[in-house]
Design a protein around this motif. Structure first.
Motif, PDB file in Angstrom:
ATOM      1  N   HIS A   1     105.270  68.200 -14.338  1.00 51.39           N
ATOM      2  CA  HIS A   1     105.234  68.512 -15.769  1.00 51.39           C
ATOM      3  C   HIS A   1     103.947  69.234 -16.171  1.00 51.39           C
ATOM      4  O   HIS A   1     103.915  69.916 -17.202  1.00 51.39           O
TER       5      HIS A   1
ATOM      6  N   GLN B   1     105.199  72.552 -15.822  1.00 51.78           N
ATOM      7  CA  GLN B   1     106.332  72.784 -16.718  1.00 51.78           C
ATOM      8  C   GLN B   1     105.875  73.034 -18.149  1.00 51.78           C
ATOM      9  O   GLN B   1     106.401  73.908 -18.839  1.00 51.78           O
ATOM     10  N   TRP B   2     104.881  72.282 -18.581  1.00 51.35           N
ATOM     11  CA  TRP B   2     104.460  72.350 -19.974  1.00 51.35           C
ATOM     12  C   TRP B   2     103.423  73.438 -20.233  1.00 51.35           C
ATOM     13  O   TRP B   2     102.947  73.581 -21.343  1.00 51.35           O
TER      14      TRP B   2
ATOM     15  N   ASP C   1     102.384  66.428 -26.781  1.00 50.97           N
ATOM     16  CA  ASP C   1     103.452  65.989 -25.880  1.00 50.97           C
ATOM     17  C   ASP C   1     102.923  65.001 -24.849  1.00 50.97           C
ATOM     18  O   ASP C   1     103.617  64.054 -24.467  1.00 50.97           O
TER      19      ASP C   1
ATOM     20  N   TYR D   1     104.292  61.279 -24.428  1.00 55.29           N
ATOM     21  CA  TYR D   1     104.713  60.853 -23.089  1.00 55.29           C
ATOM     22  C   TYR D   1     104.051  59.525 -22.717  1.00 55.29           C
ATOM     23  O   TYR D   1     104.720  58.578 -22.250  1.00 55.29           O
TER      24      TYR D   1
ATOM     25  N   SER E   1     111.830  63.577 -25.772  1.00 51.53           N
ATOM     26  CA  SER E   1     112.486  63.228 -24.515  1.00 51.53           C
ATOM     27  C   SER E   1     111.779  63.958 -23.386  1.00 51.53           C
ATOM     28  O   SER E   1     111.333  65.092 -23.544  1.00 51.53           O
TER      29      SER E   1
ATOM     30  N   SER F   1     111.546  65.933 -20.080  1.00 49.40           N
ATOM     31  CA  SER F   1     112.400  66.853 -19.325  1.00 49.40           C
ATOM     32  C   SER F   1     112.430  66.455 -17.860  1.00 49.40           C
ATOM     33  O   SER F   1     111.458  65.901 -17.335  1.00 49.40           O
TER      34      SER F   1
ATOM     35  N   ARG G   1     112.314  66.721 -13.765  1.00 47.92           N
ATOM     36  CA  ARG G   1     111.450  67.488 -12.879  1.00 47.92           C
ATOM     37  C   ARG G   1     112.236  68.606 -12.205  1.00 47.92           C
ATOM     38  O   ARG G   1     113.462  68.548 -12.083  1.00 47.92           O
ATOM     39  N   THR G   2     111.524  69.612 -11.772  1.00 42.39           N
ATOM     40  CA  THR G   2     112.156  70.708 -11.050  1.00 42.39           C
ATOM     41  C   THR G   2     112.449  70.287  -9.615  1.00 42.39           C
ATOM     42  O   THR G   2     112.132  69.172  -9.197  1.00 42.39           O
TER      43      THR G   2
END
Length: 980
Positions: free
Chosen positions: A154, A157-158, A257, A261, A306, A308, A310-311
């Motif tokens: 993340h 990702q973020w 975020d 989290y 929410s 997300s 993970r890739t």
């Protein structure tokens, strides 16, 4: 929130409101900021789940953390750290701090390919609050440690704008590069994001950088404060920096975020475990402690946030060595600030007598059995449905009274001058300066002492700080030059604690790194130790060291330069050294070895993966694939992998439409052919196919390469070198020589160097004689319009030695004529070009020219006056020289080697064997090669030095043909075939 429930901070609100009105002339944004800060403090203080705000690598935070943990003894410790790093924290006990917890991904899925490799690190030092919390939780029975921050996946990702950029290390920056290009996860990012605010604080604080301001105005006052004062001051600082940060943008969204989290994860854990919030502590950065998101607190609303998924990226986890300089470089701290913080931490422990937490078995402590943990599954992130998340009950401890009012109004406590400490610093810095080459004396020590006090007074300080002392030392000792490797500023940093470098213990290393240590054990080196060590390998007396040699050569191929460097010995195709000497610095490059372990479990596996990746990459060329084949043979003994990569090289060659890699292809194919011919019973099928395909491929590209201006003369020469050098093998595999002849005939270069190269190819093919080539060179020198371009022709002839090394005498002649006939205006500017050509593009061809020149030119100076160049000597008349003397040699040939002569007769198409039948018989024998094999007879005539070729002018005897058309060749062959 407009006010606290019990009015604990009402007095402070009133004072700040009055100050805002007096300063701004009425209610405005300033009042809102000041009152909002008090609200943030009040909110954080009243949270039932105790929030412990910290600053990264702050001795004051670490001291307060150790003191609070011993007082409260919490059952659950929530820590702001990537939740997927939890299983690795137990390995910290096998390391020497500072080290960094790392998440690494070599191949990415779901992220842009150019981002790879991805790396996230979280450095740990003993003088940090997070390490105190980790050591307490891991060594205290019944305590859970729960990491609640976003995962490493993340992190990227973020932050979609993140593109890792390589940071070029500066000279002497080796230790600062320990973290590489990793993204740092920092607990307690306390630095103003409002540039004007930081500039204002630095200017009015009379300091140069942020680290010095923090040390002077936060570290020192908070080091001796109580728990409530510490928390409220840190909440206030975090709120100030947060409210003055830019109010929009991607970074603000990411911060919020992260807070959502973390609070979501904590509520999930509380609901699942049933833990009492009053028995928990949440360790986070002060910036995030003053959060205003709806999810804040155990009673916060879930909202619409929410997490997300993970890739598909696979992450590897490990510990890598870190250092004070690496931490400073990673997070933009001032040089030496972490070392000064470490020294401050040691002094604070002695002054306050606080017992810090330290993992058992680490850094010289006694190892004890690991404590039994309750609910070990709590280390992994838990998920729970929103319905299962119930607000925690219990008011926790009573809210602390207002400590801020007294702290902000109280004048700073001025520490008295510690003359003994300052005097010790002054003496030690002079001693260190002398060792580094400075002309320092006792007077300089006194000057440093007095200047430190003076600078502290100018900056409104009663006691000089390490930064004041550093400035004074630079002023009094360094003067205008640095005689040694280190300047005075660096010497002060070393004096204050130095750049401590961590080390990952053997037990915490990945399997590959442990395997390397085990396989190199016969060398008897301390591989964990930093620095260079010398290893001597005598494989004759100790055959077991051959395995160590293999490991060292693979490490040289896989690790950065300097990790394993050969001093004596080499490894080339078909060669193995019996003695080797190495400089080994594996301990210095421990991070690279650990990251190598993320790619596989053995060096052979990692090397095979890398060779495949290089060979099958989108930018792979034929030369790249052949280099991978060579490495597979050198390090992995060839076999299946070499055959597979060789077959792939054949496919890549067929798709290439340029000749950029021709020189490298020629060099590597030659070496591989030599290796397989001497070391294998038969050539591999792939290399035969490669030669056959390459012959046709380069024949096709040759005319275009001669005309293409982008193709250099060296590249075209390499193509011709491949065609002529591999011709015998290619013809034996079914290639047609007419294809090469046609390709050369279709080539029409315009550049002089390529023209000379084409002439050399025609001489090799037999379509141009050596005398005609000499005549053309003479015509070039006779033409005044071409004379300025003659050096470029010579450059082409030099490169022509690659495909046609037999032209060395012609090239020496051409160069000699150039020195003798070219005017100085042309010759002198050309000489640097000739030297550059020989050094850069044709270094391997220079020995040919030197050897040929040594054979032609006289060896003694006295003989030079009477010496006549061979190309200027009169030509011999027909019937003399080699042809005249060939008769006796022919008799000896027939008498001594009849089988060899029979073989030559068979090649020439003659029936039966050779016999000594006299001149008449020779003429009859010669009729067959003269009439049926004119091309072969032309080659024989050329080998004999006879001018012209053979031809059949009719159906008469061969002797008539030879006598009428080529008397010199007829006499030479007749002499060979005659019985003298």
């Amino acid at each position: 929130m407009t006010g606290s429930r019990d009015g604990a901070f009402d007095a402070l609100r009133g004072q700040l409101q009055e100050a805002a009105s007096a300063f701004a002339g009425g209610p405005d944004a300033l009042e809102g900021i000041l009152l909002g800060m008090v609200d943030d403090v009040d909110r954080a203080v009243r949270e039932p789940l105790e929030i412990f705000p910290v600053c990264h690598h702050s001795p004051a935070s670490a001291l307060a953390m150790a003191r609070r943990l011993r007082e409260k003894q919490p059952k659950v410790v929530y820590l702001e750290l990537c939740e997927d790093m939890a299983p690795l924290l137990t390995e910290l006990r096998n390391c020497r701090l500072p080290v960094a917890v790392q998440a690494f991904a070599g191949q990415v899925e779901g992220f842009p390919a150019e981002w790879a490799p991805l790396s996230v690190i979280a450095p740990m030092t003993e003088a940090s609050a997070e390490y105190q919390a980790i050591a307490y939780a891991l060594d205290t029975p019944g305590v859970e440690l729960v990491l609640v921050d976003r995962s490493a996946d993340h992190v990227f990702q973020w932050d979609p704008r993140h593109e890792p950029e390589p940071r070029l290390p500066e000279p002497g920056d080796a230790e600062a590069a320990l973290h590489g290009e990793a993204v740092g996860v920092e607990i307690g990012d306390l630095r103003p994001r409002f540039a004007e605010l930081e500039e204002h604080l630095l200017r009015h604080g009379r300091v140069r950088h942020w680290s010095e301001w923090w040390h002077q105005y936060v570290e020192v006052p908070l080091a001796s404060s109580d728990h409530d004062t510490y928390r409220q001051v840190m909440f206030l600082i975090g709120s100030l920096f947060r409210r003055l940060a830019p109010g929009d943008g991607e970074r603000v969204r990411i911060d919020e975020d992260r807070e959502r989290y973390m609070w979501t994860r904590m509520r999930e854990h509380l609901a699942a475990s049933g833990a009492d919030p009053a028995e928990c502590v949440y360790v986070c950065g002060a910036f995030h402690a003053a959060s205003r998101v709806e999810e804040f607190g155990v009673d916060g609303t879930a909202g619409a946030f929410s997490v997300s998924p993970r890739t598909g990226t696979t992450w590897q986890y490990g510990l890598i060595p870190s250092s004070n300089a690496a931490i400073e470089a990673q997070f933009g701290l001032a040089a030496g600030s972490v070392s000064i913080a470490s020294t401050q931490w040691t002094k604070s422990l002695k002054r306050t007598r606080v017992r810090p937490y330290r993992l058992a078995g680490q850094d010289g402590t006694k190892r004890k059995a690991p404590a039994k943990k309750t609910a070990p599954a709590a280390l992994a992130p838990r998920t729970a449905s929103p319905a299962a998340i119930a607000p925690a009950t219990g008011a926790g401890e009573p809210a602390a009274p207002d400590r801020l009012s007294g702290f902000l109004r109280r004048p700073p406590v001025l520490d008295g001058l510690d003359e003994a400490e300052l005097l010790g610093w002054s003496v030690e810095i002079v001693r260190a300066a002398r060792r580094s080459g400075y002309l320092a004396s006792t007077a300089d020590a006194i000057a440093v002492f007095e200047t430190s006090i003076l600078l502290a007074g100018l900056r409104d300080r009663a006691k000089p700080t390490p930064y004041d002392f550093q400035d004074a030392a630079v002023t009094c000792i360094e003067k205008d030059a640095v005689p040694g490797r280190r300047d005075v500023r660096r010497l002060v940093e070393i004096l204050m604690g130095g750049d401590r470098i961590g080390r990952v213990g053997y037990e915490a290393l990945p399997p590959l790194a442990r395997d390397v240590h085990d396989r190199l054990a016969p060398l008897g080196l301390k591989l964990q130790q930093r620095g260079v060590q010398r290893a001597l390998l005598d494989m004759v007396s100790r055959p077991e060291l051959r395995a160590c040699s293999d490991v060292l050569w693979m490490l040289r191929r896989l690790l950065p330069h300097g990790a394993a460097r050969p001093i004596m010995g080499e490894r080339r195709l078909g060669e193995r050294s019996i003695q080797e000497s190495w400089d080994v610095a594996i301990g210095t490059h421990q991070r690279s070895l650990i990251e190598l372990g993320y790619e596989g479990v053995s060096l052979e596996q990692v090397l095979e993966q890398r060779l495949r990746r290089e060979a099958y990459g989108p930018q792979a060329t034929t030369a790249t694939v052949l280099a991978a084949v060579e490495d597979a043979v050198l390090y992995l003994r060839g076999g299946r992998l070499a055959d597979e990569l060789g077959a792939h090289a054949l496919k890549v060659l067929a798709t290439e439409r340029s000749v950029d890699g021709a020189p490298e292809v020629l060099r590597r194919v030659r070496s591989l052919l030599a290796y397989y011919r001497t070391g294998e019973p038969v050539l591999p099928a792939w290399i035969e196919s490669f030669v056959k395909t390459g012959y046709a491929h380069y024949c096709t590209l040759l005319p275009t390469a001669f005309r293409d201006q982008d193709a250099t003369v060296r590249q075209v020469a390499a193509m011709l070198g491949f065609l002529f050098g591999m011709e015998s093998l290619a013809l034996s595999l079914g290639c047609d020589r007419a294809q090469l002849e046609l390709s050369v005939a279709q080539s029409h270069p315009e550049e002089p160097a390529k023209t000379a190269l084409l002439w050399a190819a025609q001489v090799q093919l037999g379509t141009l004689s050596r005398e005609e080539l000499r005549a053309r060179c003479g015509e070039l020198l006779d033409n005044p319009l071409v004379v300025p371009a003659y050096p470029r022709y010579l450059s082409g002839f030099v490169h022509a030695l690659e495909p046609v090394p037999g032209l060395a005498d012609v090239v020496v002649e051409a160069v000699s004529n150039a020195f003798g006939r070219l005017p100085d205006a042309v010759l002198l500017p050309w000489l640097p070009l000739l030297i550059t050509t020989l050094r850069s593009g044709a270094a391997e061809l220079a020995p040919l020219l030197i050897r040929e020149a040594g054979r032609i030119f006289p060896g003694r100076l006295e003989a030079l006056d009477a010496w006549v160049p061979p190309w200027r000597s009169p030509s011999l008349p027909p019937g003399t020289g080699r042809a005249a003397s060939a008769g006796p040699r022919g008799v000896a040939l027939l008498a001594a080697h009849p089988a060899a002569c029979d073989a030559v007769a068979e090649l020439l198409g003659c029936e039966g064997g050779w016999a000594s039948t006299g001149p008449a018989g020779a003429g009859a024998r010669g009729a067959v090669p003269a009439t049926r094999y004119p091309a072969t007879c032309d080659a024989v005539a050329a080998l004999l030095g006879c001018e012209g070729g053979w031809a059949s002018t009719g159906t008469g005897t061969a002797g008539a043909v030879l006598t009428a058309r080529h008397p010199g060749a007829a006499e030479a062959v007749g002499a060979l075939l005659a019985d003298a």
